[in-house]
Design a protein around this motif. Structure first.
Motif, PDB file in Angstrom:
ATOM      1  N   LEU B 260     -44.592  36.946 -38.430  1.00 36.83           N
ATOM      2  CA  LEU B 260     -44.845  37.446 -39.783  1.00 36.83           C
ATOM      3  C   LEU B 260     -44.324  36.460 -40.834  1.00 36.83           C
ATOM      4  CD1 LEU B 260     -45.859  39.937 -41.381  1.00 36.83           C
ATOM      5  CD2 LEU B 260     -43.531  40.800 -41.335  1.00 36.83           C
ATOM      6  N   LEU B 261     -43.165  35.880 -40.544  1.00 39.25           N
ATOM      7  CA  LEU B 261     -42.515  35.002 -41.508  1.00 39.25           C
ATOM      8  C   LEU B 261     -43.295  33.706 -41.736  1.00 39.25           C
ATOM      9  CD1 LEU B 261     -39.813  35.118 -43.071  1.00 39.25           C
ATOM     10  CD2 LEU B 261     -38.832  33.670 -41.306  1.00 39.25           C
ATOM     11  N   TYR B 262     -44.096  33.339 -40.755  1.00 44.19           N
ATOM     12  CA  TYR B 262     -44.833  32.075 -40.799  1.00 44.19           C
ATOM     13  C   TYR B 262     -45.682  31.959 -42.071  1.00 44.19           C
ATOM     14  CZ  TYR B 262     -48.374  28.629 -39.395  1.00 44.19           C
ATOM     15  OH  TYR B 262     -49.229  27.570 -39.339  1.00 44.19           O
ATOM     16  N   SER B 263     -46.348  33.057 -42.419  1.00 45.28           N
ATOM     17  CA  SER B 263     -47.258  32.988 -43.570  1.00 45.28           C
ATOM     18  C   SER B 263     -46.698  33.693 -44.805  1.00 45.28           C
ATOM     19  CB  SER B 263     -48.617  33.583 -43.185  1.00 45.28           C
ATOM     20  OG  SER B 263     -48.441  34.831 -42.556  1.00 45.28           O
ATOM     21  N   GLN B 264     -45.430  34.052 -44.721  1.00 41.44           N
ATOM     22  CA  GLN B 264     -44.802  34.744 -45.862  1.00 41.44           C
ATOM     23  C   GLN B 264     -44.644  33.790 -47.045  1.00 41.44           C
ATOM     24  OE1 GLN B 264     -43.502  38.074 -45.536  1.00 41.44           O
ATOM     25  NE2 GLN B 264     -43.037  38.068 -47.706  1.00 41.44           N
ATOM     26  N   HIS B 265     -45.146  34.182 -48.218  1.00 43.34           N
ATOM     27  CA  HIS B 265     -44.977  33.348 -49.409  1.00 43.34           C
ATOM     28  C   HIS B 265     -43.652  33.672 -50.087  1.00 43.34           C
ATOM     29  CE1 HIS B 265     -49.592  32.716 -50.054  1.00 43.34           C
ATOM     30  NE2 HIS B 265     -49.190  32.389 -48.845  1.00 43.34           N
ATOM     31  N   ALA B 266     -43.177  32.726 -50.881  1.00 43.64           N
ATOM     32  CA  ALA B 266     -41.935  32.957 -51.626  1.00 43.64           C
ATOM     33  C   ALA B 266     -42.086  34.136 -52.577  1.00 43.64           C
ATOM     34  CB  ALA B 266     -41.537  31.700 -52.387  1.00 43.64           C
ATOM     35  N   SER B 267     -43.314  34.375 -53.038  1.00 41.75           N
ATOM     36  CA  SER B 267     -43.550  35.476 -53.980  1.00 41.75           C
ATOM     37  C   SER B 267     -43.398  36.839 -53.320  1.00 41.75           C
ATOM     38  CB  SER B 267     -44.973  35.363 -54.528  1.00 41.75           C
ATOM     39  OG  SER B 267     -45.891  35.580 -53.465  1.00 41.75           O
ATOM     40  N   GLY B 268     -43.421  36.854 -51.971  1.00 44.29           N
ATOM     41  CA  GLY B 268     -43.385  38.125 -51.265  1.00 44.29           C
ATOM     42  C   GLY B 268     -44.748  38.466 -50.688  1.00 44.29           C
ATOM     43  N   HIS B 269     -45.795  37.799 -51.208  1.00 42.98           N
ATOM     44  CA  HIS B 269     -47.136  38.059 -50.685  1.00 42.98           C
ATOM     45  C   HIS B 269     -47.273  37.445 -49.299  1.00 42.98           C
ATOM     46  CE1 HIS B 269     -51.435  38.423 -50.388  1.00 42.98           C
ATOM     47  NE2 HIS B 269     -51.568  37.114 -50.253  1.00 42.98           N
ATOM     48  N   ASN B 270     -48.010  38.130 -48.440  1.00 43.15           N
ATOM     49  CA  ASN B 270     -48.263  37.566 -47.113  1.00 43.15           C
ATOM     50  C   ASN B 270     -49.752  37.666 -46.797  1.00 43.15           C
ATOM     51  OD1 ASN B 270     -48.289  36.750 -44.432  1.00 43.15           O
ATOM     52  ND2 ASN B 270     -46.306  37.682 -44.010  1.00 43.15           N
ATOM     53  N   PRO B 271     -50.442  36.519 -46.771  1.00 39.89           N
ATOM     54  CA  PRO B 271     -51.890  36.563 -46.545  1.00 39.89           C
ATOM     55  C   PRO B 271     -52.273  36.999 -45.125  1.00 39.89           C
ATOM     56  CG  PRO B 271     -51.118  34.300 -46.599  1.00 39.89           C
ATOM     57  CD  PRO B 271     -49.944  35.154 -46.960  1.00 39.89           C
ATOM     58  N   ARG B 272     -51.339  36.875 -44.182  1.00 37.44           N
ATOM     59  CA  ARG B 272     -51.655  37.321 -42.819  1.00 37.44           C
ATOM     60  C   ARG B 272     -50.633  38.358 -42.385  1.00 37.44           C
ATOM     61  NH1 ARG B 272     -53.553  31.877 -42.013  1.00 37.44           N
ATOM     62  NH2 ARG B 272     -51.625  31.143 -41.072  1.00 37.44           N
ATOM     63  N   LYS B 273     -50.723  39.491 -43.059  1.00 38.00           N
ATOM     64  CA  LYS B 273     -49.723  40.518 -42.864  1.00 38.00           C
ATOM     65  C   LYS B 273     -49.920  41.290 -41.561  1.00 38.00           C
ATOM     66  CE  LYS B 273     -47.043  43.403 -45.813  1.00 38.00           C
ATOM     67  NZ  LYS B 273     -46.696  43.653 -47.168  1.00 38.00           N
ATOM     68  N   THR B 274     -51.161  41.478 -41.160  1.00 35.87           N
ATOM     69  CA  THR B 274     -51.403  42.322 -39.979  1.00 35.87           C
ATOM     70  C   THR B 274     -51.342  41.491 -38.697  1.00 35.87           C
ATOM     71  OG1 THR B 274     -53.782  41.943 -40.036  1.00 35.87           O
ATOM     72  CG2 THR B 274     -52.962  43.814 -41.300  1.00 35.87           C
ATOM     73  N   PRO B 275     -50.927  42.134 -37.604  1.00 36.85           N
ATOM     74  CA  PRO B 275     -50.919  41.430 -36.310  1.00 36.85           C
ATOM     75  C   PRO B 275     -52.302  40.876 -35.967  1.00 36.85           C
ATOM     76  CG  PRO B 275     -49.758  43.518 -36.135  1.00 36.85           C
ATOM     77  CD  PRO B 275     -50.366  43.488 -37.498  1.00 36.85           C
ATOM     78  N   LEU B 276     -53.342  41.621 -36.335  1.00 34.71           N
ATOM     79  CA  LEU B 276     -54.706  41.162 -36.063  1.00 34.71           C
ATOM     80  C   LEU B 276     -54.976  39.830 -36.760  1.00 34.71           C
ATOM     81  CD1 LEU B 276     -57.959  43.253 -36.193  1.00 34.71           C
ATOM     82  CD2 LEU B 276     -57.841  41.107 -37.423  1.00 34.71           C
TER      83      LEU B 276
END
Lengths: 322, 325
Positions: B260-276
């Motif tokens: 999950l942390l891999y795509s976590q942005h500094a803003s808090g947004h995560n473009p790849r939030k789901t396991p899928l």
């Protein structure tokens, strides 16, 4: 066909027809006989894919967070039903959300214990015997020769919580539940540290398969993933690896049900469950507590008694005494 | 021209290669370590040689938190020889090298590492040929060794490989050359490159991305890092600052797109939030994005992911589904 596989399929079809649940979380045939794969089965026809896990040590409840808005049934052996009890008591799911079919567990098998693994086409289990079919021949092993270490140390192979239970015989509860821990306790503290560094800390690649395979590791954000503040370094530095494994083990103290999903998931076959077993032993010996045996008793960390032992508190006297 | 060394002289060759004490060999079934007299050439080591090019901890620069002080770059030093490399692992390094074409650290390691490949018996989990990898080509290797009965048939592939030939080696006779050629021909006869690549190159991106099969296929995935860390071609990294007081080192380390942390942005947004989404990205990267960019899939068919996946996921199920879009 494995007789348990047959029973599971029959029960799955019945549940889906009669409507006790709309889906069943179960192992299905995987790419190889060693690799059954979890799936959400939704129709009686699909139930034909279900298999008894045999060589997969993964705890199916680890996928529970992926199941939403559908009444689901699960086949629960001793450790799976205990996991469920812990999850319910920790308010991670409601008892009514899940239909539990108890399965007296004959014990799961460890692929690492097969001597010179031949190219196996088919595996069959019949009570105490395991049959491997290769191109040329059928090899026979005794179940107890291939049992996983965690199953050898299992005190509760029969389910403790269920809506209905399948007929069958379960493994005899282990008389030596802490043998792996006791072996280590005999060593000096230097030798134990060496064991820990050699067997777990140094080889660990921090893939977090152990954490992700654990149904009780459900924190939305794990402490290793925190970046502000950062509690632990992210490289394979021994100190960071050590911290990760110790904190994970302590976080499962009084919660771990000895399912061994972590150990089964480790790509390097590290003996991770030994850490948890040490804490299971502490909880058992100090507080006669075992996790997940019922839904009523409080969680270990929810209780306090004046008679609770407190000699684990390090005093000056104990320090000098080693 | 090929060379021949009796198998019993392997140890003296290894001792010769280790004269600067920088020889790395597969030391057991787990992975590659410094040579200590033991070498494991029978099966597939669980970890590839990737860690010698993209190490578990690569210092990039050191710095001081003092205004005006310019950080000092760190570069890897020392040469290495790796013996017993799987040809597929070496090919994987060539695939990573395209992406790291301008990376100082990777290129420095590539320059300073000699790779000596050894062909092993094909295992049930192997599928290199389907990915278009030919182990006998020895891509990325300096020397290729084919063990045959009680001899080692040795083919130097680069000038620096030639310099490391064993002292006791003799030129291969015509018969021995034929032994090598026969082994190569009989391997190539059964080799079969998957037709999926040509098809996937033409498949439109969006229908593939939005295909309904991702949901079912990603369901069992635990989103751990086993496949990415064991994969010889997965090259994604994280950068961390290790700071003590006012001094620090910036290090690069492997990361996994499954986290999950891999795509976590500094803003808090995560473009790849789901396991899928994370599961899909791994396969799209290997079999669409990289394929479109470089004309080859980012996979060498070593089969480690299939072997080690705790959830029993098999790459071919996903590939077949992708091929049907």
């Amino acid at each position: 066909m494995n007789s348990l596989t047959f029973k599971l399929r029959e029960k799955a079809r019945q549940i889906l027809k009669e409507g006790q649940a709309e889906a069943i979380l179960a192992f299905t045939e995987g790419p190889t006989p060693f690799k059954p794969r979890l799936a959400l089965i939704k129709s009686p026809e699909e139930a034909e894919r279900i298999v008894w896990p045999g060589f997969s040590g993964l705890n199916p409840l680890t996928l529970w967070p992926k199941i939403k808005d559908i009444k689901t049934a699960i086949f629960a052996t001793g450790c799976i039903s205990r996991t469920l009890a812990v999850l319910i008591k920790e308010k991670q799911l409601e008892r009514e959300e899940i239909y539990v079919v108890g399965v007296p567990c004959p014990g799961l098998l460890d692929p690492q214990k097969i001597p010179d693994k031949p190219e196996i086409k088919k595996i069959d289990e019949k009570e105490e015997k395991i049959f491997f079919e290769t191109q040329k021949e059928t090899k026979v092993f005794l179940r107890r020769e291939l049992l996983r270490e965690t199953c050898l140390s299992c005190r509760h192979p029969s389910p403790t919580l269920y809506d209905e239970i399948l007929e069958g015989e379960s493994l005899t509860p282990s008389k030596i539940p802490f043998s792996r821990v006791e072996e280590l306790e005999k060593l000096s503290s230097e030798e134990r540290a060496y064991w820990f560094f050699e067997k777990i800390v140094s080889p660990c690649i921090r893939c977090y398969a152990c954490r992700n395979a654990c149904p009780l590791c459900y924190c939305p954000q794990c402490f290793v993933d925190d970046s502000r503040p950062q509690w632990v370094g992210k490289t394979r530095d021994p100190i960071d690896n050590l911290l990760y494994h110790l904190v994970r083990a302590f976080h499962l103290a009084g919660r771990c049900v000895n399912c061994g999903s972590c150990e089964a998931a480790c790509p390097l076959g590290l003996p991770l469950q030994v850490l948890n077993q040490k804490l299971i032993k502490e909880a058992f010996e100090n507080f006669t507590y075992e996790a997940g045996l019922d839904l009523e008793s409080p969680l270990l960390f929810d209780t306090y008694d004046e008679k609770d032992p407190d000699d684990f508190i390090v005093t000056a006297k104990r320090k000098t005494g080693g | 021209m090929r060379w021949v060394l009796p198998r019993k002289d392997l140890e003296s060759w290894l001792v010769f290669l280790n004269r600067d004490e920088n020889l790395i060999v597969p030391d057991g079934s787990q992975g590659f370590l410094k040579y200590q007299g033991k070498v494991f050439l029978e099966g597939k080591p669980r970890l590839s040689i990737k860690e010698f090019f993209l190490p578990w901890r690569e210092p990039l620069l050191s710095f001081e938190a003092i205004p005006g002080v310019i950080p000092t770059p760190c570069l890897p030093t020392g040469k290495k020889i790796i013996f017993g490399v799987l040809p597929c692992d070496a090919k994987a390094i060539t695939l990573i090298a395209r992406v790291y074409e301008k990376d100082l650290h990777f290129q420095e390691r590539l320059r300073n590492t000699v790779l000596i490949g050894v062909i092993r018996k094909k295992e049930e989990s192997c599928f290199c040929t389907a990915m278009g990898v030919d182990p006998f080509k020895g891509e990325g290797l300096d020397i290729l060794v084919l063990p045959k009965d009680d001899i080692l048939l040795i083919e130097p592939l680069t000038p620096r490989g030639k310099e490391l030939l064993p002292e006791g080696a003799r030129e291969a006779s015509t018969e021995e050359e034929n032994l090598y050629n026969e082994a190569m021909e009989s391997f190539r006869k059964t080799a079969f490159v998957s037709p999926l690549w040509e098809k996937l190159k033409k498949t439109e991106l969006l229908p593939l991305y939005e295909a309904p099969f991702w949901e079912e296929l990603s369901f069992p995935c635990l989103n751990c890092g086993v496949c990415t860390y064991l994969c010889p071609t997965c090259y994604c990294f994280d950068v961390q600052d290790e700071v003590v007081g006012a001094k620090g080192i910036r290090v690069r380390l492997p990361d996994s797109c499954m986290f999950l942390l891999y795509s976590q942005h500094a803003s808090g947004h995560n473009p790849r939030k789901t396991p899928l989404a994370r599961f899909r990205n791994r396969f799209m990267h290997k079999f669409k994005y990289y394929l479109d960019e470089y004309g080859e899939p980012l996979c060498v068919g070593c089969g480690r992911c299939n072997d080690a996946c705790p959830a029993g996921i098999n790459l071919w199920d996903i590939l077949k589904a992708m091929g049907e879009v």
